[in-house]
Design a protein around this motif. Structure first.
Motif, PDB file in Angstrom:
ATOM      1  N   PHE A 212       0.898  -1.180   0.011  1.00  0.00           N
ATOM      2  CA  PHE A 212       0.344   0.400   0.009  1.00  0.00           C
ATOM      3  C   PHE A 212       1.427   1.649  -0.389  1.00  0.00           C
ATOM      4  N   GLY A 213       1.697   0.830   0.870  1.00  0.00           N
ATOM      5  CA  GLY A 213       2.907   2.622   1.041  1.00  0.00           C
ATOM      6  C   GLY A 213       3.695   2.865  -0.216  1.00  0.00           C
ATOM      7  N   VAL A 214       3.970   1.871  -1.157  1.00  0.00           N
ATOM      8  CA  VAL A 214       4.869   1.873  -2.725  1.00  0.00           C
ATOM      9  C   VAL A 214       4.271   2.310  -3.184  1.00  0.00           C
ATOM     10  N   LEU A 215       2.846   1.808  -3.480  1.00  0.00           N
ATOM     11  CA  LEU A 215       1.374   2.375  -4.316  1.00  0.00           C
ATOM     12  C   LEU A 215       2.109   3.694  -4.197  1.00  0.00           C
ATOM     13  N   GLN A 216       1.548   4.111  -3.208  1.00  0.00           N
ATOM     14  CA  GLN A 216       0.831   6.094  -2.552  1.00  0.00           C
ATOM     15  C   GLN A 216       2.061   6.543  -2.997  1.00  0.00           C
ATOM     16  N   LEU A 217       3.419   6.170  -2.660  1.00  0.00           N
ATOM     17  CA  LEU A 217       4.374   6.610  -2.977  1.00  0.00           C
ATOM     18  C   LEU A 217       4.510   7.029  -4.477  1.00  0.00           C
ATOM     19  N   VAL A 218       4.284   6.130  -5.172  1.00  0.00           N
ATOM     20  CA  VAL A 218       4.954   6.154  -6.697  1.00  0.00           C
ATOM     21  C   VAL A 218       3.675   7.287  -7.755  1.00  0.00           C
ATOM     22  N   GLY A 219       2.311   6.352  -6.780  1.00  0.00           N
ATOM     23  CA  GLY A 219       0.939   7.648  -7.299  1.00  0.00           C
ATOM     24  C   GLY A 219       0.880   8.963  -6.890  1.00  0.00           C
ATOM     25  N   GLY A 220       2.016   9.743  -5.832  1.00  0.00           N
ATOM     26  CA  GLY A 220       2.037  10.953  -5.507  1.00  0.00           C
ATOM     27  C   GLY A 220       1.986  11.518  -6.087  1.00  0.00           C
ATOM     28  N   PRO A 221       3.206  11.480  -7.357  1.00  0.00           N
ATOM     29  CA  PRO A 221       3.959  12.814  -8.222  1.00  0.00           C
ATOM     30  C   PRO A 221       2.331  12.505  -9.582  1.00  0.00           C
ATOM     31  N   ILE A 222       2.459  11.394  -9.979  1.00  0.00           N
ATOM     32  CA  ILE A 222       2.140  10.628 -11.763  1.00  0.00           C
ATOM     33  C   ILE A 222       1.037  11.838 -11.273  1.00  0.00           C
ATOM     34  N   PHE A 223      -0.257  11.635  -9.621  1.00  0.00           N
ATOM     35  CA  PHE A 223      -1.637  11.985  -9.415  1.00  0.00           C
ATOM     36  C   PHE A 223      -1.378  13.630  -9.433  1.00  0.00           C
ATOM     37  N   GLY A 224      -0.436  14.087  -8.888  1.00  0.00           N
ATOM     38  CA  GLY A 224       0.069  15.448  -9.391  1.00  0.00           C
ATOM     39  C   GLY A 224       0.309  15.850 -10.564  1.00  0.00           C
ATOM     40  N   ARG A 225       0.249  15.257 -11.357  1.00  0.00           N
ATOM     41  CA  ARG A 225       0.768  15.498 -12.627  1.00  0.00           C
ATOM     42  C   ARG A 225      -0.610  15.820 -13.498  1.00  0.00           C
ATOM     43  N   PHE A 226      -1.024  14.963 -12.722  1.00  0.00           N
ATOM     44  CA  PHE A 226      -2.837  14.266 -14.078  1.00  0.00           C
ATOM     45  C   PHE A 226      -3.515  16.184 -13.403  1.00  0.00           C
ATOM     46  N   ALA A 227      -3.382  16.366 -12.372  1.00  0.00           N
ATOM     47  CA  ALA A 227      -3.894  17.334 -11.524  1.00  0.00           C
ATOM     48  C   ALA A 227      -3.718  18.159 -12.270  1.00  0.00           C
ATOM     49  N   ASP A 228      -2.731  18.522 -12.983  1.00  0.00           N
ATOM     50  CA  ASP A 228      -1.770  19.977 -13.352  1.00  0.00           C
ATOM     51  C   ASP A 228      -2.184  20.208 -14.768  1.00  0.00           C
ATOM     52  N   GLN A 229      -2.391  18.900 -15.479  1.00  0.00           N
ATOM     53  CA  GLN A 229      -2.987  18.435 -17.037  1.00  0.00           C
ATOM     54  C   GLN A 229      -4.512  19.049 -17.306  1.00  0.00           C
TER      55      GLN A 229
END
Length: 427
Positions: free
Chosen positions: A81-98
């Protein structure tokens, strides 16, 4: 060199503030009342999402045990769970920006729905591990932070971000209590059914009440042709003046305490001799402290002090917390130490998030918040291993001494260095 840094800093601040004023001009067309309504809806979405998350966190050990998963296997489940959240955080942020905050919050709520659906049908250990996959995009808190960042002025931001801690406290208290009651009275899967329905409702709230566009269209040409998964774009933000320094402080200042909190379920049994019910009361106490500190204290301090002063204060208090933890012997000592601990944790998180979002252009605030959101999953990922070694080899006091020495070093660094920060206070 410092003169060049100062000039670069002021240039970046002018660029960032120019973009942000455009953003606020756009949001101004929504009207002040509409902006407040959207921010309140963001608070509601976060409160519900965290309530459902803490509800399942309370019953997950029992569900895992009923499926035959031992303590080592459960540790792997938590690490996944922690690794998936770690990887997903910056990707989610980029998604929000785009694609915008609305799309990002809908993605987060929909991922939460998929998460609870998979947990509700988990009749085997492989299915239980599979249920962790949607966690990669479950980032309601950074999503709400993005809404607030887009709809507030820089001087209002720390106060508005701080109030998200109130949502966190409510989520801990209601979620933990509700999960226990529902699983005890109606069965172990009932909290997951409630979470499934609740996340569906949350998705509809995001679709109905979050505006399609909170930042100006002029911001989007910066990132619209970039790949959401671009590591280069994510690392580019670290080159803005002051960003790398503040981010390093954010990671390391609370790391020893983070390791302690990850090991707390074992420490509460072995060191403090608490039963499960008493540990639950302690969690509720933490939740109340967080609500009081984030809801009442932080907002007032951000109105009267500069962010540089508050950053130094949080590090100084963290050093004192380390000394208190090194000397504590009973659970009552811990209850006393918990007050400055929650204050320092909450203040550091709020102030660093505020500083970092001001340090980058408004077109990149989502990515920056996503990077910030990865700090906790990073601690959760490395925590069980490092925390376990510290506890077994050196005892509980080792967490306190590590906290003390790390934060003394950071405090001296903050006093001696000239990190470019906005000296703005809320009006």
């Amino acid at each position: 060199v410092s003169t060049m840094n100062t000039k670069a800093s002021s240039g970046a601040e002018e660029e960032a503030s120019g973009m942000k004023s455009e953003s606020l001009g756009e949001s101004g067309r929504l009207g002040e009342a509409k902006r407040r309504q959207v921010i309140l809806v963001a608070y509601l979405i976060v409160t519900l999402e965290l309530t459902f998350l803490f509800m399942q966190l309370g019953v997950m050990p029992y569900l895992a045990k009923s499926l035959g998963l031992d303590s080592v296997g459960f540790g792997y489940l938590q690490t996944t769970f922690g690794v998936l959240q770690l990887v997903g955080g910056p990707i989610f942020g980029r998604f929000a920006d785009q694609f915008g905050t609305r799309a990002a919050l809908i993605l987060s709520c929909a991922s939460g729905t998929a998460f609870f659906l998979l947990v509700s049908i988990s009749t085997s250990i492989p299915l239980l591990f599979l249920s962790r996959l949607p966690a990669v995009f479950m980032h309601g808190l950074p999503g709400a932070q993005k809404v607030i960042t887009d709809l507030t002025t820089p001087s209002q931001r720390a106060d508005a971000l701080g109030k998200l801690g109130l949502c966190f406290g409510i989520g801990i208290i209601i979620g933990s209590a509700l999960g226990g009651v529902l699983s005890t009275k109606f069965g172990i899967f009932v909290p997951t059914y409630v979470g499934l329905v609740g996340n569906l409702i949350n998705t509809m709230i995001a679709m109905a009440w979050i505006p399609l566009q909170a930042k100006p269209k002029s911001d989007h040409h910066v990132t619209e042709h970039s790949n959401v998964f671009s590591i280069r774009e994510i690392l580019r933000l670290m080159k803005f003046p002051g960003v790398m320094e503040v981010f390093i402080i954010k990671v390391f200042a609370g790391l020893p305490i983070g390791l302690f909190l990850i090991m707390f379920s074992i420490i509460s049994m072995d060191f403090f001799g608490l039963e499960a019910v008493e540990s639950g009361y302690l969690m509720a106490y933490f939740g109340v402290l967080q609500m009081v500190v984030q809801g009442l204290v932080i907002g007032k301090l951000t109105n009267h002090c500069t962010e540089r002063t508050l950053l130094r204060l949080s590090i100084f208090v963290f050093a004192g917390v380390g000394l208190g933890m090194a000397l504590m012997r009973t659970v009552w000592h811990y209850c006393i130490v918990a007050v400055p601990l929650v204050f320092a944790f909450s203040m550091l998180g709020t102030i660093t998030d505020s500083i970092l979002t001001k340090a980058v252009p408004s077109s990149d605030t989502g990515t920056m918040l996503g990077i910030c959101a990865s700090v906790q999953p990073l601690t959760r990922t490395v925590g069980p291993t490092i925390g376990g070694i510290l506890y077994k080899q050196f005892g509980v006091s080792s967490f306190g001494y590590l906290q003390l020495f790390v934060n003394i070093g950071l405090f001296v660094y903050l006093l001696r260095s000239n990190i470019p920060l906005s000296e703005m206070k809320s009006e």
